[in-house]
Design a protein around this motif. Sequence first.
Motif, short mmCIF file in Angstrom:
data_model
loop_
_atom_site.label_atom_id
_atom_site.label_comp_id
_atom_site.label_asym_id
_atom_site.label_seq_id
_atom_site.Cartn_x
_atom_site.Cartn_y
_atom_site.Cartn_z
N THR A 1 72.74 19.45 62.31
CA THR A 1 72.75 18.34 63.25
C THR A 1 71.44 17.57 63.21
N SER A 2 70.63 17.76 62.19
CA SER A 2 69.36 17.06 62.07
C SER A 2 69.58 15.58 61.85
N PRO A 3 68.82 14.70 62.52
CA PRO A 3 68.95 13.26 62.26
C PRO A 3 68.57 12.89 60.84
N TYR A 4 67.79 13.74 60.17
CA TYR A 4 67.42 13.47 58.79
C TYR A 4 68.55 13.77 57.81
N SER A 5 69.70 14.20 58.32
CA SER A 5 70.88 14.41 57.48
C SER A 5 71.43 13.10 56.93
N TYR B 1 74.69 24.11 50.00
CA TYR B 1 73.49 23.48 49.43
C TYR B 1 72.94 22.41 50.37
N SER B 2 73.83 21.63 50.98
CA SER B 2 73.37 20.58 51.89
C SER B 2 74.41 20.31 52.96
N SER B 3 73.98 19.66 54.04
CA SER B 3 74.89 19.27 55.11
C SER B 3 74.51 17.87 55.58
N ALA B 4 75.49 16.97 55.60
CA ALA B 4 75.26 15.59 56.02
C ALA B 4 76.01 15.31 57.31
N THR B 5 75.56 15.89 58.38
CA THR B 5 76.24 15.76 59.67
C THR B 5 75.33 15.06 60.68
N TYR B 6 75.78 13.92 61.17
CA TYR B 6 75.01 13.20 62.19
C TYR B 6 75.96 12.35 63.02
N LEU B 7 75.47 11.83 64.15
CA LEU B 7 76.26 10.99 65.04
C LEU B 7 75.37 9.92 65.65
N ILE B 8 75.78 8.66 65.52
CA ILE B 8 75.06 7.52 66.11
C ILE B 8 76.03 6.79 67.02
N SER B 9 75.63 6.55 68.28
CA SER B 9 76.54 5.92 69.24
C SER B 9 75.93 4.64 69.82
N TYR C 1 75.05 -7.06 67.21
CA TYR C 1 76.26 -6.28 66.98
C TYR C 1 75.94 -4.81 67.23
N TYR C 2 76.98 -4.01 67.41
CA TYR C 2 76.78 -2.61 67.76
C TYR C 2 77.36 -1.70 66.68
N LEU C 3 76.65 -0.62 66.41
CA LEU C 3 77.05 0.33 65.37
C LEU C 3 77.35 1.69 65.98
N ASP C 4 78.52 2.24 65.64
CA ASP C 4 78.86 3.64 65.91
C ASP C 4 79.11 4.29 64.56
N ALA C 5 78.40 5.38 64.28
CA ALA C 5 78.52 6.02 62.97
C ALA C 5 78.56 7.53 63.11
N ALA C 6 79.32 8.14 62.22
CA ALA C 6 79.41 9.61 62.19
C ALA C 6 79.58 10.05 60.75
N SER C 7 79.08 11.22 60.44
CA SER C 7 79.22 11.77 59.10
C SER C 7 79.36 13.28 59.19
N TYR C 8 80.12 13.84 58.27
CA TYR C 8 80.25 15.29 58.19
C TYR C 8 80.57 15.68 56.76
N GLY C 9 80.35 16.95 56.46
CA GLY C 9 80.56 17.44 55.10
C GLY C 9 79.25 17.83 54.46
N GLY C 10 79.28 18.05 53.16
CA GLY C 10 78.09 18.45 52.42
C GLY C 10 78.48 19.10 51.11
N LEU C 11 77.48 19.64 50.42
CA LEU C 11 77.70 20.27 49.12
C LEU C 11 77.54 21.77 49.22
N ASN C 12 78.28 22.48 48.37
CA ASN C 12 78.17 23.93 48.23
C ASN C 12 77.69 24.25 46.82
N SER C 13 77.22 25.47 46.62
CA SER C 13 76.74 25.91 45.32
C SER C 13 77.31 27.29 45.00
#
Length: 411
Positions: free
Chosen positions: A25-29, A125-133, A146-158
């Motif tokens: 849940t890091s914002p740097y994701s 290997y990585s996780s790209a999970t974040y939420l912007i409201s 204008y207003y942005l709502d963004a979400a991301s989930y998923g990532g890579l495995n090794s």
Amino acid sequence: MKNKIWFILFFAVQSFCVFSQSVSTSPYSVYGLGSLYESDFGSIPSIGSSGIALPSTSFINNKNPASLGHIGKYSFFFDTGLKGIQTNYNSQSASEKRNNFQFSHIAVAFPITSKSGVSASLKPYSSATYLISNYKIPISNSNEFYYLDAASYGGLNSFDLSYGYKVQKRISLGLTTSFYFGNINDVKDFTIANSITNINKKSFYNGIRFTLGNQIKIDSTFNIGLTVKTPTKLAASKTQSVTTVNLTETQYVETAVDSDVTDYYLPLEFGVGFSKAFKKNISLTFDYEKSLWNGTNQTNLYGEFKNQDKFALGLSYVKKERSIYFSDRIHYFSGINYDTGFLSINNRNINNLAFSLGVGIPIDNTKSLLNITYSYGQKGSIGNDLIKENYHKIGINLSLEGIWFVKRKYD
């Protein structure tokens, strides 16, 4: 033995069950492929993630494939782990606390001959999970927003396959082949006046990378280890849908359109490690690793890739490895790790500093340990629109040894 087998199976099933729930849940994701995991095996998390020079005589050492050349002739190792993380996020204007639960890894290793061994492991290997409201963004050359709502989930495995071979009594070599795979799903809503534009993008990545390793035993107390990770390209593609909704209609601009996206590049990396034993019950380890992210020549929308330096120092103690007393066989660990980071945002590197303490609780009269690790760390900084993360991490790692290659003497 039956109880141990059931314990292994239970732990493995639990690990697989939470595998798909492992998120950061890091914002740097939001950068690159997301936040990179630290999925170290055995007691390595407790000693600051150092261990390039340690042989695999009592656990699976994923830091250096050459360590498998030292695995016991009749040993079979199983290793898996879980992590719980509490993070406090602080900026110049706000703060927030979050809890997270992560799968770490699952791995097995066993000898092929008296001089060689193999291992197989699965880990995130990585996780790209974040939420912007409801993020308010000004429109250029205008007084409107204008207003942005963004979400991301998923990532890579090794998925890693490793082989180690003892060339001679003091020198071993190793090779790891890593197969990367996974996807990242991004959903963005742009709201302008009474119109909402939705962009749903799913990106797929895959690639192969090789790690070469070497370990040299200088004497009975001093080891040196070397590793090199080859640069590689992770091929990428995407499926994207774009929809616009207003007061009168819904317009489908794109519907599940397949196309290529910019490939992602992993850099050339090399590491060197040292381990020194004192009085047979104290061990000191030190690692230095360098990642040449500048050489990937790739850009990031929000930051700049920088060469990365990692320093790790660890200390371990056990009163007596072989003793009839349980308390004598308990292992104690401590470590420190400093990472300069590979991203520079607003001319500031996203660095990380962490301290760790751990204990290894013996299981039966084997080399098996239940490792419990506590870590405290800080990532990032406050200022220049950045966020500082203060985190507490508890890791539980099960490192089991079984004697599976000895013929039964009695029926």
